[in-house]
Design an enzyme around this catalytic site. Structure first.
Site, short mmCIF file in Angstrom:
data_model
loop_
_atom_site.label_atom_id
_atom_site.label_comp_id
_atom_site.label_asym_id
_atom_site.label_seq_id
_atom_site.Cartn_x
_atom_site.Cartn_y
_atom_site.Cartn_z
N CYS A 35 0.82 -1.21 0.00
CA CYS A 35 0.00 0.00 0.00
C CYS A 35 0.86 1.26 0.00
O CYS A 35 1.72 1.42 0.87
CB CYS A 35 -0.91 -0.03 1.23
SG CYS A 35 -1.76 1.53 1.55
N TRP A 89 -7.99 -6.36 5.58
CA TRP A 89 -6.61 -6.79 5.48
C TRP A 89 -6.38 -7.91 6.51
O TRP A 89 -7.01 -7.93 7.57
CB TRP A 89 -5.66 -5.64 5.78
CG TRP A 89 -5.61 -4.58 4.73
CD1 TRP A 89 -6.43 -3.49 4.62
CD2 TRP A 89 -4.69 -4.50 3.63
NE1 TRP A 89 -6.09 -2.74 3.54
CE2 TRP A 89 -5.00 -3.33 2.90
CE3 TRP A 89 -3.63 -5.30 3.21
CZ2 TRP A 89 -4.30 -2.95 1.77
CZ3 TRP A 89 -2.92 -4.91 2.08
CH2 TRP A 89 -3.26 -3.75 1.37
N THR A 92 -8.64 -0.07 6.73
CA THR A 92 -7.50 0.41 5.96
C THR A 92 -6.19 0.30 6.73
O THR A 92 -6.15 0.28 7.96
CB THR A 92 -7.70 1.87 5.56
OG1 THR A 92 -7.76 2.69 6.74
CG2 THR A 92 -8.98 2.05 4.76
N VAL A 93 -5.12 0.23 5.96
CA VAL A 93 -3.78 0.43 6.47
C VAL A 93 -3.24 1.72 5.86
O VAL A 93 -3.66 2.09 4.75
CB VAL A 93 -2.85 -0.76 6.09
CG1 VAL A 93 -3.22 -2.00 6.84
CG2 VAL A 93 -2.83 -1.01 4.60
N TYR A 95 -5.39 6.84 -9.12
CA TYR A 95 -6.62 6.11 -8.79
C TYR A 95 -7.80 6.67 -9.58
O TYR A 95 -8.69 5.91 -9.98
CB TYR A 95 -6.89 6.18 -7.29
CG TYR A 95 -5.98 5.28 -6.50
CD1 TYR A 95 -6.34 3.98 -6.19
CD2 TYR A 95 -4.73 5.72 -6.08
CE1 TYR A 95 -5.50 3.14 -5.49
CE2 TYR A 95 -3.87 4.90 -5.38
CZ TYR A 95 -4.26 3.61 -5.08
OH TYR A 95 -3.41 2.78 -4.41
#
Length: 342
Positions: A52, A85, A119-120, A183
């Site tokens: 990521c 995740w 999220t990370v 993105y």
């Protein structure tokens, strides 16, 4: 509408322009503990994923500042489903400190009905198992400004007060047009939205090329947060964004200034030694099944050129200012040799 619980909070393909969910958990870990979470050694665990780009920032800053001694690291695997995740890289698929397989368990421990993407990066309070924050822009700034008591001797100033206004100004454009711009290209849901995103991205890359033709780093004569933020997109550009996200006017290797700049940073201790090209490709090409339904991960590109001379020293500048390079990464935190360059 296709949703992906991904590196970047929930992402969506809709008719039209890609929109990012930027509502993060904004609790801060501070020197005075004003949000209820004071800076303390060994209390928190940084959960990241090498795949990521947003988490990669925290890995770089943690390395540069020497916070490994006080802030442990949990690494998620490169792939996941819509739930969360996961700690696939650990024995039994369980994080050895937090005792969980799904990162979402740390989110739900604090917010049982947490409605957004898991999220990370995220920082977790080890004693309670609860997520403290996933506000990735603030996490690294606080590493620089709130964790100063635990910086290593010789740690660089990544967010120096006299340059903060300029760093913030540059970073706003880098974020909207480049970090998020790739993105907007990749997840565009209509041709006109893609075309507009593509034009904005390469307009910004051309602007950055002009700026960096005159100076070694984005702001001042040392590495700052601004360089870290740009690097994590550039290092993924040819491996992922050029093909997978259709950002294909040029490869990074065809943009001479940015290619030399990216190699300069990659060869700086604390940058390239955090990059796992294998996991990067696995994440994007496998998780984004809506874009790549076959799940085939490309073998290329050739990575040997990341170690070629860049010539950026001629522009002057000192990577760490009055500081020093970080020591080599811990054995347990090294990127596997067959996942990187050299």
């Amino acid at each position: 509408m296709v949703s992906t619980s991904s590196s970047d909070s929930a992402t969506y393909i809709e008719p039209g322009e890609f929109k990012r969910d930027t509502n993060y958990i904004t609790t801060r870990i501070t020197a005075d503990g004003r949000d209820g979470y004071p800076v303390e050694p060994d209390r928190y665990r940084l959960v990241a994923a090498r795949a990521c780009p947003w988490a990669n920032r925290t890995l770089i800053v943690r390395r540069l500042l020497g916070l490994e001694e006080v802030l442990s690291l949990g690494l998620c695997g490169p792939t996941h489903d819509k739930r969360s995740w996961t700690f696939d890289l650990d024995p039994g698929g369980v994080d050895p400190v937090l005792g969980i397989h799904f990162l979402r368990d740390a989110y739900f421990a604090r917010f049982p009905d947490y409605p957004r993407g898991i999220t990370v990066p995220a920082v977790v309070d080890v004693s309670t198992g609860q997520v403290v924050t996933n506000d990735y822009p603030r996490i690294t700034l606080d590493f620089s400004t709130e964790w100063t008591r635990f910086h290593r001797p010789g740690a660089p100033e990544l967010y120096p007060e006299p340059l903060r206004a300029e760093i913030d100004e540059i970073d706003r454009r880098v974020y909207t047009e480049v970090n998020n711009g790739v993105y907007r290209c990749g997840f565009a849901g209509a041709q006109d939205a893609y075309d507009a995103a593509y034009d904005r991205l390469f307009t910004a890359l051309d602007w950055l090329s002009e700026r960096l033709a005159r100076q070694r780093y984005l702001v001042g004569d040392t590495i700052t947060e601004a360089d870290i933020h740009l690097f994590t997109t550039l290092v993924r550009f040819d491996a992922v964004y050029h093909g997978h996200f259709k950002c294909n006017r040029n490869k990074l290797t065809e943009l001479p200034v940015l290619w030399a700049y990216a190699r300069d940073l990659f060869q700086t201790p604390g940058f390239g030694d955090t990059v796992d090209f294998t996991q990067i490709k696995q994440h994007y090409y496998i998780v984004h099944a809506d874009i790549n339904p076959s799940g085939i991960v490309p073998k290329g590109p050739d990575l040997a050129n990341w170690l070629t001379p860049h010539g950026r020293e001629e522009l002057g500048g000192r990577p760490f200012g009055d500081g020093t390079p970080p020591p080599p990464p811990r054995e347990s935190e090294r990127v596997p040799a067959d996942h990187t360059v050299g």
